[in-house]
Design a protein around this motif. Structure first.
Motif: not given
Length: 203
Positions: A173-186
């Motif tokens: 059994x192989x487990x993968x985990x992904x976290x993605x996020x973005x930041x917009x600033x002005x």
């Protein structure tokens, strides 16, 4: 007459993640600024890059009231994949490189690639309540891209981060985990008070 029997599936699913990371930019010869890239607190007028090293720790808990593998696909997965609860701690180290391209001393484009190695401690529990413990190695990859304008009066930036971890939960059994996020600033800068004692605090 044939009647379709619905396949059983999880009625309740709990998915919880906690993630902490620490990265240090070596900043050789003081040519690279992390604050300019991430928070626009400083300005990088010339293109430069640096090595990055750091560490990360993840805690994951996934729990359901039945197997996460669909009933129709049970025969295509090993028995160890039919777990109802997963608890996992991941401790890792990483080293990579980041570079900022500066344009006209105010515009910038930044990219970073940071691969890493980790050790994961996990416990899989099946529907009968029987748990198995595993300690296995894993790998991670962090990618960051951003661009923005850092002027005298106003600034704006868009930064995107992707962090992926993959490792074997068992021999099958192989487990993968992904976290993605973005930041917009002005934002807009206002002149600060003329308090000399703030200079000693680098403010």
């Amino acid at each position: 007459m044939r009647m379709a029997i619905p396949a059983p599936c999880a009625q309740r699913l709990e998915d919880r993640h906690f993630l902490g990371t620490f990265d240090y930019a070596f900043n050789f010869k003081r040519r690279y600024s992390q604050n300019a890239t991430l928070y626009q607190m400083e300005r990088q007028k010339r293109s430069a890059g640096t090595l990055i090293a750091g560490a990360s720790i993840w805690n994951t808990r996934i729990r359901a009231d039945s197997s996460l593998v669909p009933f129709a696909l049970l025969d295509t997965f090993p028995s160890e994949a039919r777990f109802t609860e997963l608890r996992r701690w991941i401790v890792g180290t990483n080293i990579g490189y980041t570079h900022t391209f500066s344009f006209w001393k105010k515009g910038f484009i930044n990219a970073a690639v940071v691969p890493g190695f980790s050790v994961q401690f996990l416990r899989l529990q099946n529907a009968e309540g029987v748990g198995t413990d595993h300690t296995t190695p894993g790998g991670s990859l962090a990618i960051r891209m951003g661009a923005g304008f850092n002027g005298d009066r106003w600034y704006t930036a868009l930064t995107m981060n992707v962090l992926v971890h993959s490792g074997m939960a068992s021999e099958a059994v192989q487990l993968s985990l992904m976290q993605a996020w973005a930041r917009f600033a002005i934002g807009v800068r206002f002149p600060g008070p003329n308090w000399r004692w703030l200079e000693g605090l680098a403010l």
